[in-house]
Scaffold this active site. Structure first.
Site, PDB file in Angstrom:
ATOM      1  N   GLY A 245       0.830  -1.208   0.000  1.00 35.61           N
ATOM      2  CA  GLY A 245       0.000   0.000   0.000  1.00 35.61           C
ATOM      3  C   GLY A 245       0.859   1.251   0.000  1.00 35.61           C
ATOM      4  O   GLY A 245       2.041   1.219   0.321  1.00 35.61           O
ATOM      5  N   GLY A 248      -0.379   9.390   0.885  1.00 35.53           N
ATOM      6  CA  GLY A 248       0.217  10.710   0.808  1.00 35.53           C
ATOM      7  C   GLY A 248       1.374  10.915   1.758  1.00 35.53           C
ATOM      8  O   GLY A 248       2.095  11.908   1.657  1.00 35.53           O
ATOM      9  N   THR A 251       4.984   4.737   2.189  1.00 35.69           N
ATOM     10  CA  THR A 251       4.735   3.463   1.525  1.00 35.69           C
ATOM     11  C   THR A 251       4.750   2.354   2.569  1.00 35.69           C
ATOM     12  O   THR A 251       5.561   2.373   3.494  1.00 35.69           O
ATOM     13  CB  THR A 251       5.820   3.189   0.468  1.00 35.69           C
ATOM     14  OG1 THR A 251       5.885   4.292  -0.441  1.00 35.69           O
ATOM     15  CG2 THR A 251       5.512   1.921  -0.302  1.00 35.69           C
ATOM     16  N   ASP A 358     -10.015  10.145   7.396  1.00 34.80           N
ATOM     17  CA  ASP A 358      -9.965   9.613   6.029  1.00 34.80           C
ATOM     18  C   ASP A 358     -10.500   8.184   6.004  1.00 34.80           C
ATOM     19  O   ASP A 358      -9.843   7.260   5.519  1.00 34.80           O
ATOM     20  CB  ASP A 358      -8.525   9.659   5.504  1.00 34.80           C
ATOM     21  CG  ASP A 358      -8.439   9.463   3.990  1.00 34.80           C
ATOM     22  OD1 ASP A 358      -9.466   9.700   3.306  1.00 34.80           O
ATOM     23  OD2 ASP A 358      -7.363   9.088   3.496  1.00 34.80           O
TER      24      ASP A 358
END
Length: 451
Positions: A245, A248, A251, A358
């Site tokens: 995955g 922003g 990683t 989010d």
């Protein structure tokens, strides 16, 4: 320098004949740095000494990346020390490579004694000398460039004034030289100040991250510090095939520790600055929230280690034509209920109220029994009270899931998660992607509002 080089000359006479070392003649210094680090990871004997040497070599590599090596190799004053550095790196590579295999011959006898340990210490001391020398090479390079630019500009002005009288021309050249040098000095000073400020800010961010993790580690014994070489080993040097995955802020890699534990390793990008919300996860011990296990800082690397959730994220299952139908109504209801439980726990925690910020299928992980775990707290914010709210100029979220008041005015509160949860529940029930995401080319939103 000579004494340090002489200390390893005996072993280098033998190692220099090895075919694998001979092949390194055409490799540049940065390439050698990478090869030494890789070879150290595979060392079977004197492993700690090899890795310690590799850490020192990595520091030299970081310094070299700030220089224009090709240009420096053209100048006598800077080429010779860099050639000596390359020789030292080839010796380091020969040593750590020899530590990978100890079967018979000269190396077998070498391992049985203390000679190899002494040579590794000597190599480490030699590399430490270059750690102090490389910044001086950079200083010579900067001084040389400034002198060349000043000379070129003075010559240009002198040529354009060739029709004037000699005395006037001399004065113009003298005046121009002073002006050009002053201008170059001013620009150089400004660029240097900007670079220093940027480096200081990055150093400050790293120091704050270390301080935060260290304090947290004292309060939560289960939260531990990992060595970078453990992380590099477990991710095959951050191999692309290990990526599970990205977002922003960094990683995420699938890693395997030396004891066989499978973990998720989040490697932050350089521009990532807010780590507090991620580390706050330690206070949120809930079955529907991903568990934070540890941290690692090495140079510019900032890494957090999480438990690994084997079924991956919800979006890889619910939108898949084969896997999606396997999510029965009972399982979908369980996922929705688990997410609700996790959010209520975050919003009602006795020590802090946390807004995720989010919520979307990508940030919901599913374990073996399809129980959901809320993940990726890079956009999270802590609030002072349940009814608290705030306003920010930096809005981060995903189209289709971000609340209108947050997207338009930067207003945030616990209601932001409630809105996103409602959309997410509809997606789980229907098994269809948000129509807004299908209409927009860019799903992820990050923007700055006027204050």
């Amino acid at each position: 320098m000579a004494s340090t080089l002489d200390s390893s000359s005996g072993l280098w006479t033998v190692l220099g004949q090895a075919s694998n070392v001979a092949q390194l003649v055409g490799v540049d210094a940065l390439g050698l740095v990478s090869m030494v680090v890789q070879a150290a990871l595979a060392a079977r004997r004197h492993r700690d000494a090899c890795r310690r040497l590799a850490q020192h070599v990595e520091i030299v590599g970081g310094l070299l990346r700030e220089l224009e090596l090709a240009e420096l190799m053209r100048r006598e004053a800077t080429r010779r020390p860099l050639e000596q550095l390359s020789g030292a790196l080839r010796r380091c590579y020969a040593l750590v490579t020899a530590c990978q295999d100890c079967r018979g011959g000269y190396f077998g006898r070498l391992f049985r004694g203390t000679r190899m340990a002494e040579e590794l210490r000597a190599a480490e001391q030699e590399i430490d000398m270059f750690i102090r020398l490389v910044p001086l090479i950079a200083l010579v390079d900067t001084t040389h460039d400034r002198r060349i630019k000043a000379t070129e500009r003075v010559q240009s002005v002198a040529a354009s004034c060739s029709s004037l009288q000699t005395r006037t021309q001399t004065r113009v050249v003298e005046f121009t030289e002073i002006s050009v040098q002053g201008a170059i000095a001013k620009v150089g000073k400004q660029l240097l100040e900007e670079k220093v400020h940027f480096e200081e800010q990055k150093t400050k961010d790293v120091e704050e991250f270390v301080k935060l993790c260290t304090c947290t580690q004292e309060s939560y014994p289960g939260f531990k510090k990992y060595d970078l070489f453990q992380i590099v080993d477990g991710t095959e040097n951050f191999s692309e095939k290990r990526i599970v995955g990205s977002g922003g802020f960094g990683t995420v890699y699938k890693g395997e520790l030396s004891d066989g534990t499978i973990v998720a390793i989040k490697r932050f990008d350089e521009h990532a600055t807010d780590f507090n919300s991620e580390v706050q996860l330690l206070r949120l011990q809930h079955c529907n929230i991903v568990k934070l296990l540890g941290w690692c800082v090495h140079g510019k690397e900032r890494i957090l280690v999480y438990e690994f959730i084997h079924n991956g994220s919800l979006d890889f299952i619910i939108f898949d034509k084969t896997k999606g139908p396997l999510l029965t109504w009972y399982k979908r209801f369980g996922i929705i209920k688990g997410l609700a439980d996790g959010l209520v726990y975050m919003h009602k925690h006795p020590l802090l109220w946390m807004m995720h910020g989010d919520m979307k299928p990508d940030n919901v992980l599913l374990d073996h029994d399809m129980n959901p775990k809320i993940a990726d707290f890079g956009s999270a914010r802590t609030l002072s009270s349940e009814a608290g709210q705030g306003q920010t100029s930096r809005v981060v979220g995903t189209r289709g899931y971000i609340a209108p008041e947050y997207a338009s005015r930067g207003l945030y509160s616990l209601k932001i998660d409630v809105f996103s949860f409602g959309v997410l529940a509809l997606v789980i029930i229907s098994g269809r992607k948000n129509a807004i995401l299908q209409q927009k080319g860019m799903a992820y939103v990050e923007c700055w509002k006027a204050a």
